[in-house]
Design a protein around this motif. Structure first.
Motif, PDB file in Angstrom:
ATOM      1  N   UNK A  86       0.840  -1.203   0.000  1.00 40.63           N
ATOM      2  CA  UNK A  86       0.000   0.000   0.000  1.00 40.63           C
ATOM      3  C   UNK A  86       0.870   1.245   0.000  1.00 40.63           C
ATOM      4  N   UNK A  87       1.943   1.230   0.800  1.00 43.36           N
ATOM      5  CA  UNK A  87       2.852   2.382   0.843  1.00 43.36           C
ATOM      6  C   UNK A  87       3.502   2.613  -0.515  1.00 43.36           C
ATOM      7  N   UNK A  88       3.977   1.549  -1.125  1.00 45.47           N
ATOM      8  CA  UNK A  88       4.619   1.673  -2.430  1.00 45.47           C
ATOM      9  C   UNK A  88       3.641   2.130  -3.504  1.00 45.47           C
ATOM     10  N   UNK A  89       2.377   1.773  -3.349  1.00 43.26           N
ATOM     11  CA  UNK A  89       1.364   2.093  -4.358  1.00 43.26           C
ATOM     12  C   UNK A  89       0.735   3.459  -4.161  1.00 43.26           C
ATOM     13  N   UNK A  90       1.118   4.161  -3.124  1.00 41.39           N
ATOM     14  CA  UNK A  90       0.406   5.394  -2.753  1.00 41.39           C
ATOM     15  C   UNK A  90       0.462   6.456  -3.834  1.00 41.39           C
ATOM     16  N   UNK A  91       1.551   6.494  -4.622  1.00 44.96           N
ATOM     17  CA  UNK A  91       1.662   7.525  -5.668  1.00 44.96           C
ATOM     18  C   UNK A  91       1.120   7.040  -7.005  1.00 44.96           C
ATOM     19  N   UNK A  92       0.541   5.857  -7.025  1.00 48.75           N
ATOM     20  CA  UNK A  92       0.053   5.282  -8.276  1.00 48.75           C
ATOM     21  C   UNK A  92      -1.467   5.296  -8.312  1.00 48.75           C
ATOM     22  N   UNK A  93      -2.016   5.236  -9.509  1.00 47.82           N
ATOM     23  CA  UNK A  93      -3.475   5.179  -9.662  1.00 47.82           C
ATOM     24  C   UNK A  93      -3.994   3.752  -9.517  1.00 47.82           C
ATOM     25  N   UNK A  94      -3.091   2.783  -9.394  1.00 46.62           N
ATOM     26  CA  UNK A  94      -3.518   1.397  -9.290  1.00 46.62           C
ATOM     27  C   UNK A  94      -4.059   1.088  -7.900  1.00 46.62           C
ATOM     28  N   UNK A  95      -4.946   0.124  -7.843  1.00 45.32           N
ATOM     29  CA  UNK A  95      -5.539  -0.304  -6.583  1.00 45.32           C
ATOM     30  C   UNK A  95      -4.527  -1.146  -5.804  1.00 45.32           C
ATOM     31  N   UNK A  96      -4.071  -0.689  -4.618  1.00 45.52           N
ATOM     32  CA  UNK A  96      -3.070  -1.451  -3.851  1.00 45.52           C
ATOM     33  C   UNK A  96      -3.514  -2.876  -3.561  1.00 45.52           C
ATOM     34  N   UNK A  97      -4.771  -3.083  -3.296  1.00 51.59           N
ATOM     35  CA  UNK A  97      -5.257  -4.431  -3.002  1.00 51.59           C
ATOM     36  C   UNK A  97      -5.099  -5.338  -4.214  1.00 51.59           C
ATOM     37  N   UNK A  98      -5.366  -4.782  -5.411  1.00 50.44           N
ATOM     38  CA  UNK A  98      -5.218  -5.586  -6.619  1.00 50.44           C
ATOM     39  C   UNK A  98      -3.746  -5.873  -6.893  1.00 50.44           C
ATOM     40  N   UNK A  99      -2.898  -4.869  -6.655  1.00 49.24           N
ATOM     41  CA  UNK A  99      -1.459  -5.069  -6.831  1.00 49.24           C
ATOM     42  C   UNK A  99      -0.966  -6.193  -5.915  1.00 49.24           C
ATOM     43  N   UNK A 100      -1.410  -6.171  -4.666  1.00 48.21           N
ATOM     44  CA  UNK A 100      -0.984  -7.207  -3.721  1.00 48.21           C
ATOM     45  C   UNK A 100      -1.519  -8.576  -4.125  1.00 48.21           C
TER      46      UNK A 100
END
Length: 867
Positions: free
Chosen positions: A187-201
């Motif tokens: 979630x921290x790494x994804x904070x500057x991205x438009x992608x959904x952190x949950x989906x990334x994980x």
């Protein structure tokens, strides 16, 4: 913290602590392990900021070449190390010079030094040997050795397994398994991205590299399903020339030196700016590398076969045109490009370089590739290549390939009519056949070698052939023949002034004489040792030590064996003769078995559990005997394997001990017919040869099995005395020799219940439950009213009969600790814990750790720290 190293603080702290301890002289080994993309290289890059001031960092990389470069990671150090190490690595032929130069480099100032070798799962054999050398010495160096590897890519046979086993026995080891990132970190790494952190994980499961690549490719607004998709998505915005350049570099499985970059790319490094800006490459004035091996592989694997072949052909052309190119790299790209001419031309040289560096696995791989094109060589050239391949396979314990290649070499030598070459190859074939367990074929080749060389005019080759035959005769207990051939070899060796052959022949004759009862044989064996040591012939010195120790053990002269074992093991260790070192460990296992030191016997026997037949057979025998005498399950499998090996050799020194254990196991379980069947044939063989040790022991088991009296054994061996009913003399001799189990077993044959009770107490103390159970039953049959019930009833705090250390281990198992965590808690190696856990599972009759913990709770064993 840099977001690229989230959740790695504990590992960085441990590395920094290790470096500070190394600065004070307490060096160590650190293992950084995990799956591809887990962040091993990122941890290494983040490490320098945490290390003490003036720390020297040396970084070597293992490459994913089809056949590795000998000493590849140490070649990477050139330019950042001293001239002596640089010259030793580049010349490569003297591995001991390389080892000493590495020690000098890591001992130098300023210190501490931190040597990082990345991706050791791709290391060549010479590099693994060098790392084994360092591992055993790191505790005394002001340095830290950091090894990174993918633990999910190691099969049971992977060459790295042996190194990791060595590391587990080292004094100071830090194991740093890297975990995947948590949901919070993603979630921290994804904070500057438009992608959904949950989906990334969900897609990445927290693999750091995959997370980074998905976020870098996130401009599409969707999450790529694989790493390859994520990497290729980052290439889509690059111009065609940049993509072409990336594809060209992707077929080179290592960092690409600047001169090769300038040859391959029309624009040189200038054409790589866009790819560097996108984080795909790392560019320095000296070399270019992909930021991560997974990026290189993703690009290379996406190429059509025709495109990849063309790119490899370009690299091949560039390397061939450049003087001094590494033949191993040339062969790699020649194979990828399908250039058979280049393989045939450069393959033999690549194999020779590998052999000289001690990279036998790589040498064999090169020669295997070369030998696919036998038609390209003359018969003489082909015979040489086959012989080289056979020797490499012999070194690697690949008996099938070694025998086949050497047979082909011999067939070619016959057709060429070169008697000297034929005789030399027959002698090698004899040696390889013996080592493969083919005793009869070995003797046939040995006989022919002598016949061919007898009048060929080369005394040295004839001496070798005669000494080889003397060895075979000695090993098969045909002592008169061994002495006759060996004495001829000794005379010829003295004539040609060859100390290596002289040491070998003296060894064979001395062993034959000593084992046949001539005390002068020991003098000759010790002369063999002295000749070998004076000439610097370490292999022959190790063999002399091994035969001296074996004979002392056979003669129950354990105190004398204790005098020879330490210098022998120190010599083999210092010289990196791992085959002999493992064999000496097995002899130490035999010594500890005699002392009823079960755990140490098992620990040393484990060193012999590889494919080297001479060590594997006695190692299996020791392991089986420990399990038989302690009543542990699992003795049948090692006994079966040992018997198969022993029968193949036809040597009494192998069949005798295995037959004795088989007979003992059958007698302890009450199967007297099976005991007689196991002992009878080998006893007859021992009688025909007149060899006392095994004749006495097997005769004893025949008498215990109720067989009709065998011809009297007139020796004073304790087993012969027991077979004759002289239990008291036997018990005294066993006690004098330092054999507590055998002493108790002899006492148990006394008609006096008091002696039997003494024997029972000793057996209980040794944990020898099967024999103790039989003694208890016999005491009850005799009407003894107070027979101790044994440790299972008497030791309520330890109802499973565990040792003190095993009690500590099982309590930590109850607490849910892993083996590495237990090792850290108890300050021992992981391998030691592995052995303790295996013993605990067997004693608790629990197939899994969870069931062992449950069983411990049932027995009332308290948690760790409680009494």
């Amino acid at each position: 913290m840099d977001r690229g190293i989230l959740e790695r603080e504990p590992e960085l702290v441990r590395l920094a602590t290790a470096a500070r301890e190394a600065a004070d002289g307490a060096g160590s080994v650190a293992l950084v392990l995990g799956e591809a993309g887990i962040g091993k290289s990122s941890l290494v890059r983040a490490m320098p900021e945490r290390l003490p001031q003036h720390t020297r960092i040396l970084l070597g990389q293992c490459d994913d070449l089809a056949t590795r470069r000998p000493l590849g990671p140490f070649r990477d150090l050139i330019g950042s190390v001293g001239a002596e190490l640089a010259r030793a690595v580049m010349e490569g032929g003297d591995r001991h010079r390389v080892y000493e130069a590495l020690l000098g480099e890591l001992s130098g100032v300023p210190h501490p030094a931190v040597l990082v070798v990345e991706d050791v799962h791709w290391a060549d054999e010479a590099s693994l040997d060098a790392l084994r050398f360092l591992v055993r010495r790191m505790a005394q160096l002001p340095a830290v050795l950091v090894l990174t590897y993918r633990d999910d890519e190691l099969s049971r046979e992977h060459p790295l397994r042996h190194l990791l086993g060595q590391v587990s026995r080292a004094d100071r080891v830090h194991r740093l398994p890297l975990a995947r990132l948590s949901k919070s970190a993603v979630h921290t790494l994804s904070s500057a991205s438009s992608l959904d952190p949950a989906q990334v994980y969900e897609v990445t499961s927290g693999n750091p590299f995959f997370v980074t690549e998905i976020l870098a490719a996130g401009g599409t607004g969707s999450v790529p399903p694989t790493v390859v998709d994520a990497v290729l998505a980052r290439l889509r915005g690059l111009d065609g020339r940049s993509v072409d350049a990336l594809e060209q570099l992707a077929v080179v499985p290592s960092a690409v030196e600047r001169t090769l970059v300038d040859t391959l790319l029309a624009d040189g490094v200038a054409g790589l700016a866009a790819a560097e800006q996108r984080g795909l490459l790392t560019v320095t004035p000296e070399r270019v590398a992909f930021r991560h091996e997974l990026i290189r592989r993703a690009v290379a694997d996406s190429l059509p076969a025709a495109r990849r072949i063309e790119l490899d052909r370009r690299v091949l052309t560039a390397l061939v045109a450049r003087p001094g190119s590494d033949p191993a790299r040339i062969v790699h790209h020649a194979a990828r490009a399908g250039d058979q001419d280049a393989i045939a031309r450069y393959g033999p040289a690549a194999a020779r370089d590998a052999t000289e560096a001690g990279a036998h696995r790589e040498a064999a791989a090169h020669l295997r590739l070369v030998l696919r094109q036998r038609h390209r060589y003359t018969p003489a050239e082909l015979a040489d290549l086959l012989e080289r391949y056979a020797v490499e396979c012999y070194t690697l314990a690949d008996s099938v390939e070694a025998v086949a290649a050497q047979r082909d070499a011999v067939a070619l030598r016959r057709s060429l009519g070169d008697a000297l070459a034929l005789g030399a190859d027959l002698r090698w074939l004899s040696r390889i056949q013996w080592w493969a367990g083919h005793a009869e074929e070995a003797r046939d080749a040995a006989r022919e070698a002598i016949a061919v060389l007898e009048h060929a005019g080369d005394d040295r080759l004839l001496a070798l052939a005669l000494s080889n035959t003397a060895q075979l005769r000695m090993l098969s207990d045909r002592f008169t023949e061994a002495i006759a051939h060996g004495e001829r070899a000794i005379a010829l060796a003295r004539r040609v002034d060859d100390p290596a052959i002289l040491a070998h022949a003296l060894n064979n004759v001395g062993s034959a004489r000593w084992r046949s009862g001539d005390p002068d044989g020991r003098r000759q064996l010790e002369e063999s040792l002295a000749v070998a040591l004076a000439a610097g012939e370490v292999e022959h010195a190790c063999r002399s030590y091994a035969n001296i120790i074996w004979t002392l053990l056979d003669n129950l002269q354990y105190a004398e064996a204790d005098r020879f074992l330490p210098p022998a093991m120190e010599l083999a260790d210092r010289a990196e003769h791992l085959g002999f070192l493992n064999y000496l460990h097995v002899e130490q296992a035999m010594r500890r078995l005699a002392a009823a030191d079960w755990e140490e016997a098992e620990r040393h026997a484990e060193y012999g559990m590889h494919e080297f037949v001479p060590a594997r057979c006695p190692a299996l025998t020791v392991l089986a005997r420990v399990r038989v005498r302690c009543g542990r399950p699992g003795a049948d499998e090692p006994l079966t394997q040992a018997w198969e090996i022993a029968v193949g050799t036809g040597e009494l020194q192998r069949t005798g001990p295995v037959a004795a254990v088989r007979a003992e196991a059958a007698w302890l379980r009450g199967d007297h017919a099976a005991a007689a069947e196991a002992a009878g044939p080998v006893h007859a063989h021992a009688r025909s040869l007149g060899y006392g040790r095994y004749r006495a022991e097997l005769g004893y088991w025949l008498s215990k099995a109720g067989q009709p009296p065998v011809p009297a054994d007139d020796s004073d061996h304790p087993y012969a005395l027991q077979a004759a009913g002289e239990w008291k003399r036997a018990a005294d001799l066993w006690q004098q020799a330092g054999c507590p189990y055998e002493h108790a077993a002899a006492l148990a044959e006394s008609p006096d219940p008091a002696d039997r009770l003494t024997a029972l107490a000793q057996l209980d103390a040794l944990g020898a439950e099967p024999l103790a159970r039989l003694v208890r039953a016999e005491l009850r049959r005799l009407g003894v009213s107070h027979v101790p019930r044994g440790p299972h009833a008497a030791t309520r705090g330890n109802p499973a009969g565990l040792t003190d250390r095993q009690l500590q281990v099982v309590r930590l198992l109850v607490d849910g600790l892993t083996n590495p965590e237990i090792a850290d808690r108890l300050v021992v190696s992981v391998r030691t814990v592995d052995n303790h856990v295996r013993a605990v599972l067997e004693k608790l009759d629990a197939p899994t750790r969870r069931q062992a913990a449950a069983r411990a709770a049932e027995l009332g064993l308290p948690p760790y720290g409680e009494t």
